[in-house]
Design a protein around this motif. Structure first.
Motif, PDB file in Angstrom:
ATOM      1  N   GLU A  94       0.798  -1.218   0.000  1.00  0.00           N
ATOM      2  CA  GLU A  94       0.000   0.000   0.000  1.00  0.00           C
ATOM      3  C   GLU A  94       0.837   1.276   0.000  1.00  0.00           C
ATOM      4  N   PHE A  98     -11.479   4.384 -12.411  1.00  0.00           N
ATOM      5  CA  PHE A  98     -11.430   3.540 -11.216  1.00  0.00           C
ATOM      6  C   PHE A  98     -10.525   2.342 -11.451  1.00  0.00           C
ATOM      7  N   TYR A  99      -9.803   1.947 -10.389  1.00  0.00           N
ATOM      8  CA  TYR A  99      -9.160   0.623 -10.384  1.00  0.00           C
ATOM      9  C   TYR A  99      -9.926  -0.192  -9.369  1.00  0.00           C
ATOM     10  N   GLU A 138     -12.118  -0.946  -6.729  1.00  0.00           N
ATOM     11  CA  GLU A 138     -12.891  -0.116  -5.826  1.00  0.00           C
ATOM     12  C   GLU A 138     -12.368   1.317  -5.790  1.00  0.00           C
ATOM     13  N   SER A 139     -11.067   1.472  -6.088  1.00  0.00           N
ATOM     14  CA  SER A 139     -10.526   2.806  -5.830  1.00  0.00           C
ATOM     15  C   SER A 139     -10.752   3.778  -6.976  1.00  0.00           C
ATOM     16  N   HIS A 140     -11.231   4.915  -6.608  1.00  0.00           N
ATOM     17  CA  HIS A 140     -11.595   5.972  -7.532  1.00  0.00           C
ATOM     18  C   HIS A 140     -10.356   6.853  -7.720  1.00  0.00           C
ATOM     19  N   ILE A 141      -9.771   6.880  -8.903  1.00  0.00           N
ATOM     20  CA  ILE A 141      -8.489   7.562  -9.086  1.00  0.00           C
ATOM     21  C   ILE A 141      -8.636   8.930  -9.746  1.00  0.00           C
ATOM     22  N   HIS A 184     -10.922  12.110 -10.798  1.00  0.00           N
ATOM     23  CA  HIS A 184     -12.169  12.727 -10.337  1.00  0.00           C
ATOM     24  C   HIS A 184     -12.589  13.844 -11.267  1.00  0.00           C
ATOM     25  N   HIS A 225      -4.177  14.807  -6.951  1.00  0.00           N
ATOM     26  CA  HIS A 225      -5.268  13.958  -6.461  1.00  0.00           C
ATOM     27  C   HIS A 225      -6.321  13.671  -7.527  1.00  0.00           C
TER      28      HIS A 225
END
Ligand SMILES: Nc1ncnc2c1ncn2[C@@H]1O[C@H](COP(=O)(O)OP(=O)(O)OP(=O)(O)O)[C@@H](O)[C@H]1O
Ligand SMILES: Nc1ncnc2c1ncn2[C@@H]1O[C@H](COP(=O)(O)OP(=O)(O)OP(=O)(O)O)[C@@H](O)[C@H]1O
Ligand SMILES: CC(C)C[C@H](N)C(=O)O
Ligand SMILES: [Mg+2]
Ligand SMILES: [Mg+2]
Lengths: 331, 257, 295, 240, 380
Positions: B149, D20-21, D23-26, D28, D215
């Motif tokens: 991570e 998205f990868y 679940e993760s939203h990369i 925006h 971000h």
């Protein structure tokens, strides 16, 4: 030397986490052990013993696949060596001590493991799997041709003998508790190894072998030790199995057996301590139930479907998926 | 300390099927130096590293470490003598926490790495030391984070912490700042500087500003052979080096100073 | 008559020829396996089942629809190839990014299902398929009687093997295949329809197995379990040749046929074991197999 | 005059792009517009989402929403292998050299998507290292050589929209300089280029515009002409 | 009295592997036919059947049979094919004093060195297989032999028996070759047989090994070049698989054939109705032995193993399977065996019309005489 209690929170948390998970595991083990102690009064003990023997075999195998990342496709050789050695000793020398036979059988498999290991340990990935398979095939051939094994017919009527000279193993219940004890020993040993300083190195090797090498660890030696221990335990499983069933047969040496243990381990959950146990119990019960049911001639088809479904839907295995589920929902 | 040079190679050669990647390299790394190996792409820098750590076997030549011939030793043995390398792509143990990553390295000095009968709790006494090392690379907050991570830059920092845990005499770094943003580059430069205290470092680096800031001595390789050697000033003035490697950059850099 | 180790030279040359013919089978089977492993990294434990399917289809198509040998030679691999494409599309694709061992487990399960179902339908006693008319009989070579059919087998197998080798190693399509399996995302970004390519490759690999099955139908007894035991032998061939090496699979296949053939003369009991002995020896000397690239 | 050679022709237009990868939203909501013949950069720190933006354009991420117009065509719903055919060339940050192919095969691998790509000779002239090693296995090249190969191979395809991810990574300064010259030449030929760069000194003189990312969002758009005026801002974002 | 008020029969056989067709699921059908024909009960006690796939594994067999006798109170176990399975099963039966009736296995050792007071070997064994065929072939002038043997216990036993018969009858064995079990390609062995110059090529193997060898022999023109092919163990299903074209003329020994008389035909028709195939000798034997067993319980009123076995031994068997079959003290059921020859395509009327019975081998001649027995139950 007293270990100074650390002052900083990060390391304290680390130690606490480890303790907490250990306590939780301990509870699970205690419950399981209790179940195992009363099980023979509910379930046919010989059947339970069969499960325990295969569970030990799978646990031994998983030490390699799950914790070192080595896929051995020749573990049948060790199971069979354990079995045949025991069988030979007990049926040739009447009155031979059962525990000594088990010990010698385990030693024999350990030695064979050393030989396999020295030859195979340098090979990587699929080549490792194949060279172990090849060596096991040579062992199979040896047992097929050797007169003392009875070839295809196998060795039958091996006496169970008495433990320490007075506990009659002919009694299924006695035999069961003995097998349970052996299993607990084997399982405990593997658990100890996995959670030992040595286990940490194994884990590091599995995760990133070149890095472990560059930190100065002679990875081949670490792998070899794990291989030999795994072989020895597989031999122990074979030895006890032979005593339970009073027979040793070529089946144990056949490559199908090497394949079966892979399946048990994967089905139960590779790289988890309980996975192989559950996997073995599952496969043994399933085969047993199916073989005797009306679906008798569909056993292979059903097993095949289960493998496919397992791979497609619960790849981490029964225990592995359960752990994932638990982590996701309760932590 | 014994000798002036920690590491020496004599006529080191590596051939790949008729192609000579390393050609008679004589390298001398002075104790306490940060020594850079630079050169155009394909000059053989990584190959030299691979030879030094035995990830490749030299075709010919000798490698001396503290005047001792280590040409025939294996990778792990070389690491145990005190030569530790980092990789061009970051090398960590992904499913272990940062703390455990460092501990694996510290464990080697415990002599307990084959102790399979002991509990891993016996390793807890290394925690503080591991933590201190993490602190030194700015990873204290991530001690209990599983390494996968971590971001790229932090993985590199962790790798360095692990490397330092080995208390190496000689550290080999292959492009330690590759792929890093400017901020990270500066951090790593500081890290390396710190790590260099009491140690010797041999590094490959294309970022000339890093090289100019850090390195005491520079060897330039081209086509597998040593082109020249000297400090940054000397090397960057060399017209042949400019032509083969630096282009006009050296002058620009100087201007920036 | 001159002798070698107590065996007449004439007999020995006959055995060599037979070994070569058998080797052609191994080559064909291991080629399919090597294509599938080399390109898709799938350890195809259903290869034996697909080989069997090729043979069984030949017989069943003849018995039910009167499909003749030549049509079967084309039709059976085609059907099996389609089955393979479906298997890849519906099953293997789902685990494409997982460890190899899962493809092993899945294809092993598949083999159990295929063999089990067919065993329940056709039994295990086997079925016979007559050698096609044109290949009846044979020629006396002096040292042995060579049935025409065996001669055909070796020709057909070699042609297919080298055709496949050429396609994979020497054509653009082949380089797409090799690259697509290494980094399929990137190949897609280059404009190649990799998923389709993968399905077709798997289909092609099992087609080779089925082709071997059709060749085998007239000379071996055709049963639903005929592929079960050949599997690990063929695997051994692939490993000895070097996993993923196309030429390695072909050459080793032929060589193993010969070695096994000679073993059948000098120490017949060990005929099915000798290949593993060879494997151990080869891997000790060349860790990545004869033609494998060392990592 | 066809659309494609009109100046100001919108070669690439992203509107409210999310990626998205799993679940993760990369990403925006990225909005970005690149016209024919422009060279723009995506700047930002490690993990800002620059590579992900390029991958999202190539349909190489888990899931995307919003709109991606390439040459006036909506591509959000089309499979990955169709995108290159629209004339897009992508050079990934991890280089993606194929081990099973030799250098020349690697070079010849991507299918040509338009007719005016560079010839093999031209490429070899530009990167003599590759010529020298053309028969060795792709991954046996040195790190920098692999980088050259990755770049060179899309120049052959004739793509007119290039997505280049950290192409100067690990290259010797001389080669970096040469690459800059190449990019200038390509621009002159009318190619559209999106450059993801760490090496600001390399990118600054080449680019028409810079997008600053943080971000998973675009936080600033800077024209080449405003560069000195906004130096301060850049410094805070990038630490240059 | 009848234990548990139920007669429990376990049927153990290979249901899914190589030996499936000769016994397998259809053997279970035969067993159930016997029970139905018997009326489904003995002395008011119902008859229950348990069945299991032994997967040709001694392990599985051993644990299954153990559970049957120890937990499920099974009284008799029928079926049993692979000799490793049989040996494992009968050991456990002996330990628990239950009865086993072996119908599938071939090894004559089952009632020789491995005999026990707890099992009966019913249908055939390697001794008559070797004697029937070998004797006939030698007497017809085939005096020099090449024996191709499956390299496992059964093959070895058959080989030994054949060799003995050949020598006794004045022939000689030129060469013996052992092939791995299983083998699919026999071309090398056939070539060896051809160049050996033997006049007879005998196959001491079974199942697909035999059919493969026969197919290959045909392909290489073994018989055209004047050699005789003798298959020592062929089941009806094997011959059916080969087809008369390939198998024509082969001589073999069998314990029973479906098309011998009206009785056998009638039973076979019923069997075929249920299964779709003609019965092998094993199927018929399972039926016959089960009937014989149930009759013994009926007659003695108990399912006690030794009482029943005694009664079975004392009562000759006369049914569609055997005339005057006798169970000897070693557990061997001896009955007439038949030398058969596979029909030519011209002779064969339909797909199951496969044998001509050449001659009957009287029971006493067919089986190993007790005088040669090594069985511990026989006092020599
Ligand atoms: N295993 C190998 N087989 C064949 N050639 C190789 C091998 N490894 C490296 N080479 C070749 O040797 C030369 C030197 O490679 P090396 O990786 O040492 O370069 P480098 O100096 O580290 O370059 P870079 O700065 O680009 O990383 C290159 O031309 C490369 O193609
Ligand atoms: N395959 C993946 N799965 C999950 N998360 C990912 C994946 N790839 C990237 N990410 C995450 O997406 C974010 C953006 O990554 P991206 O690679 O686009 O950054 P970048 O701006 O190109 O930085 P870098 O300089 O490190 O290349 C990061 O937080 C990263 O951890
Ligand atoms: C040939 C099989 C039907 C018999 C078995 N293998 C045995 O030895 O008895
Ligand atoms: Mg390099
Ligand atoms: Mg990036």
């Amino acid at each position: 030397m007293m270990t100074p209690i650390s002052e900083n929170t990060a390391t304290k948390r680390y130690v606490e986490n480890a303790l907490r998970s250990e306590r939780r595991h301990f509870k699970i083990y205690a419950v399981l052990l209790l179940l195992a102690l009363v099980a023979p009064f509910v379930v046919y003990p010989v059947f339970l013993m069969k499960i325990l023997c295969f569970a030990l075999f799978a646990v031994a195998f998983n030490l390699l696949l799950g914790y070192v990342g080595l896929l051995s496709f020749g573990h049948a050789a060790f199971l069979a060596t354990g079995g045949y050695t025991t069988g030979y000793l007990l049926s040739t020398y009447s009155g031979f001590s059962t525990e000594l036979a088990i010990l010698l059988a385990t030693a024999a498999s350990t030695l064979l493991g050393l030989l396999f290991g020295v030859l195979a340990i340098r090979r990587q990935g699929i080549y490792f799997a194949m060279i172990t398979l090849a060596l096991a095939q040579l062992v199979f051939f040896f047992y097929l041709q050797s007169p003392f094994t009875g070839g295809e017919d196998g060795m039958h009527g091996i006496p169970r003998g008495a433990l320490l000279g007075f506990i009659d193993l002919q009694n299924n219940l006695m035999m069961y508790y003995f097998v349970l004890a052996v299993f607990v020993f084997g399982f405990g040993l593997v658990r100890r190894i996995v959670h030992s300083p040595y286990g940490q190195i194994l884990k590091a090797i599995k995760e990133n072998e070149p890095r472990a090498t560059s930190l100065g660890y002679n990875v081949d030696q670490y792998k070899l030790v794990a291989f030999v221990v795994s072989a020895g335990l597989a031999g122990l499983a074979g030895s006890v199995k032979t005593i339970v069933f009073q027979l040793a047969s070529l089946n144990d040496a056949h490559w199908h057996m090497s394949g079966e243990v892979v399946l048990m381990t994967l089905l139960g959950g590779v790289g988890t301590l309980l996975g192989p146990v559950i996997g073995a119990a599952f496969v043994v019960s399933l085969e047993h139930q199916l073989a005797q049911s009306a679906l008798g001639n569909w056993v292979n088809v059903i097993l095949g479907i289960i493998f496919i479904v397992c791979v497609l839907t619960f790849r981490a295995g029964i225990v592995g998926e359960f752990q994932k589920f638990f982590k996701k929902n309760f932590r | 300390m014994s000798s002036e040079f920690v590491l020496e190679t004599r006529n080191l050669v590596k051939e790949f099927k008729g192609f000579t990647a390393v050609d008679n390299v004589d390298l001398k790394v002075r104790r306490g130096h940060i020594h850079a190996l630079i050169g155009p792409n394909g000059a053989g820098k990584t190959t030299v590293f691979n030879l030094l750590t035995k990830f490749l076997i030299p075709t010919r030549g000798q490698i001396l470490f503290n005047d001792q011939d280590i040409t025939s030793l294996k990778s792990a043995a070389i690491a145990r003598m005190g030569i530790i390398r980092s990789f061009q792509i970051s090398a960590v143990f992904p499913h272990m926490t940062a703390l455990e990553n460092v501990r694996v390295a510290l464990q080697r000095f415990e002599g307990s790495s084959f102790h399979f009968w002991k509990s891993e709790k016996s390793l807890n006494k290394l925690n503080d030391k591991a933590y201190a090392l993490l602190e030194s690379v700015g990873l204290q907050e991530f001690a209990n984070t599983v390494t996968v991570e971590l971001s790229y830059g932090r993985k590199r920092a962790l790798e360095l912490a692990t490397t330092l845990a080995m208390e190496p005499e000689l550290v080999l770094l292959d492009e330690p700042t590759q792929g890093m943003g400017h901020e990270d580059v500066d951090r790593v430069v500081e890290l390396i500087r710190k790590a260099a205290e009491g140690r010797t470092i041999l590094m490959v680096e294309h970022n000339l500003s890093v090289v100019s800031k850090l390195c005491d001595r520079i060897t330039v390789l081209t086509r597998g052979a040593v082109l020249t050697e000297g400090n940054y000033q000397e090397v960057s003035q060399n017209p042949v080096v400019k032509e083969a490697y630096m282009g006009s950059e050296a002058t620009t850099l100087e201007g920036a100073h | 008559m001159s002798m070698i180790f107590g065996v007449p030279v004439a007999v020995l040359s006959g055995q060599l020829l037979l070994g070569l013919i058998n080797g052609a089978f191994y080559a064909l089977l291991s080629l399919g396996l090597a294509v599938i492993f080399g390109l898709l990294k799938i350890i195809n434990f259903s290869h034996g089942a697909f080989y069997m399917l090729g043979a069984l289809l030949t017989v069943v198509l003849f018995n039910t629809l009167g499909v003749n040998y030549w049509m079967a030679l084309f039709l059976a691999p085609l059907i099996v190839g389609i089955v393979g494409v479906l298997v890849e599309y519906f099953l293997l694709r789902k685990i494409a990014n997982e460890d190899h061992i899962y493809s092993l487990l899945l294809t092993f399960g598949l083999a159990l299902v295929i063999q089990g179902v067919l065993t329940n339908i056709y039994g295990v006693s086997g079925m016979r398929y007559a050698i096609p008319e044109v290949f009846r009989g044979g020629v006396n070579l002096g040292f042995m009687f060579l049935p025409y059919y065996r001669a055909w087998v070796i020709v057909a197998a070699l042609v297919v093997c080298f055709g496949t080798w050429f396609m994979i190693e020497k054509t653009k399509l082949g380089s797409y295949l090799r690259a697509g399996t290494e980094n399929s995302k990137l190949m897609q970004a280059f404009g190649i329809n990799v998923p389709l390519l993968v399905s077709l490759t798997y289909g092609f690999g099992v087609m080779l197995a089925a082709f071997a099955g059709v060749l085998a139908a007239p000379i071996y007894s055709v049963t639903p379990v005929m592929g079960a035991n050949i599997l690990i032998i063929v695997f051994a061939v692939v490993v000895i040749g070097g996993m993923g090496s196309i030429i390695g699979a072909i050459v080793t296949g032929l060589a193993m046929g010969v070695i096994e053939g000679l073993t059948k003369v000098f120490y017949p009991e060990a005929a099915s074991t000798v290949i593993f002995l060879v494997m151990v020896l080869v891997l000790l000397v060349k860790p990545a197999g004869l033609f494998g690239k060392e990592a | 005059m066809t659309d494609a050679i009109k100046p100001n022709y919108e070669q690439l237009k992203l509107t409210d792009l999310h990626a998205f990868y799993g679940e993760s939203h990369i990403l925006h909501g990225i909005d970005l517009l690149v016209r024919r013949g422009e060279l723009v950069t995506l700047l930002g720190r490690n993990g800002a989402g620059r590579s992900t933006t390029l991958k999202a354009i190539m349909n190489m991420v888990g899931r995307r929403t919003g709109s991606i117009m390439i040459n006036g065509r909506e591509t959000i719903g089309i499979p990955a292998h169709h995108i290159a055919r629209l004339g897009v060339g992508y050079c990934p940050e991890e280089r993606g050299i194929f081990a099973s192919l030799n250098v020349e095969e690697n070079l010849l691998l991507p299918p040509t998507v338009r007719s005016d790509g560079m010839a093999l000779d031209e490429i070899y002239e530009m990167f003599p290292n590759l010529y020298e090693r053309r028969f060795s296995q792709g991954t046996r090249l040195s790190g920098g050589e692999q980088q050259m190969l990755a770049m060179a191979r899309i120049l052959r395809t004739g793509a007119n929209l290039l997505l280049l991810d950290e192409i100067t990574e690990g290259l010797a300064p001389v080669i970096v300089q040469k690459l800059a010259e190449v990019l200038i030449k390509l621009k002159e030929k009318g190619l559209t280029i999106i450059l993801v760069e760490q090496n600001f000194r390399f990118a600054a003189p080449l680019a028409d515009r810079h997008y600053l990312m943080e971000h998973g969002q675009i936080v600033e758009e800077i024209d080449a002409s405003e560069l000195s005026a906004k130096q301060e801002l850049l410094n805070t974002y990038l630490g240059v | 009295a009848i234990s548990n008020n139920e007669v429990r029969i376990g049927y153990l056989a290979d249901m899914s592997g190589t030996y499936r067709d000769l016994a397998g699921p259809n053997g279970l059908t035969a067993l159930q036919m016997a029970i139905e024909d018997f009326g489904g009960q003995v002395h008011g006690a119902p008859i229950r059947v348990l069945s299991a796939d032994d997967r040709n594994s001694a392990d599985v067999a051993s644990s299954t049979v153990r559970q049957w006798v120890e937990r499920d109170n099974v009284d008799m176990v029928a079926g049993m094919v692979a000799s490793s399975v049989t040996l494992a099963a009968v050991r456990i039966l002996e330990q628990n004093d239950k009865l086993g009736i072996v119908s599938g296995s071939a090894a004559s050792s089952i009632t020789n060195e491995h005999c026990s007071p707890n099992h009966i070997h019913y249908v055939y064994d390697t001794y008559p297989l070797a004697h029937g065929t070998a004797q006939a072939v030698v007497q017809e002038g085939g005096d020099s032999w090449f024996i191709l043997t499956a390299d496992y216990a059964f093959g070895h036993a058959l080989e030994a028996d054949v060799e003995k018969v050949v020598l006794e009858n004045g022939g000689r064995v030129i060469q013996k070759v052992r092939h791995p079990f299983p083998t699919s390609d026999f071309s090398s062995f056939i070539l060896q047989a051809q160049s050996s110059g033997a006049s007879v090529v005998a196959l001491a193997n079974a199942g697909s090994d035999t059919t493969n060898a026969i197919t290959t022999a045909g392909e290489f023109g073994l018989t055209q070049s004047g050699q005789t092919l003798a298959a020592l163990l062929l089941f009806l299903t094997d011959v059916h698989a080969l087809g008369v074209e390939a198998a024509q003329g082969i001589q073999l020994t069998t314990g029973w054939y479906w098309d011998m008389n009206d009785e056998t035909r009638a039973w076979s028709d019923r069997f075929m109705e249920k299964t779709g195939v003609r019965p092998t000798m094993v199927h018929a034997g399972i039926y016959s032995s089960t009937l014989h067993y149930l009759s013994a319980i009926e007659a003695t009123g108990t399912d006690d193993t030794q009482t029943v076995r005694r009664h079975m031994m004392d009562t000759p068997i006369n049914d569609m399977f055997a005339q005057n079959g006798i169970i000897r003290e070693d557990g061997r059921m001896i009955h007439d065996m038949y030398l058969a020859q596979v029909k030519t395509p011209a002779e064969s009327q339909n797909e199951w019309d496969l044998y001509n019975i050449v001659r009957t081998i009287p029971a006493e001649e067919a089986y190993r005489p007790l005088s040669e027995s090594q069985c511990r139950l026989v006092n020599n």
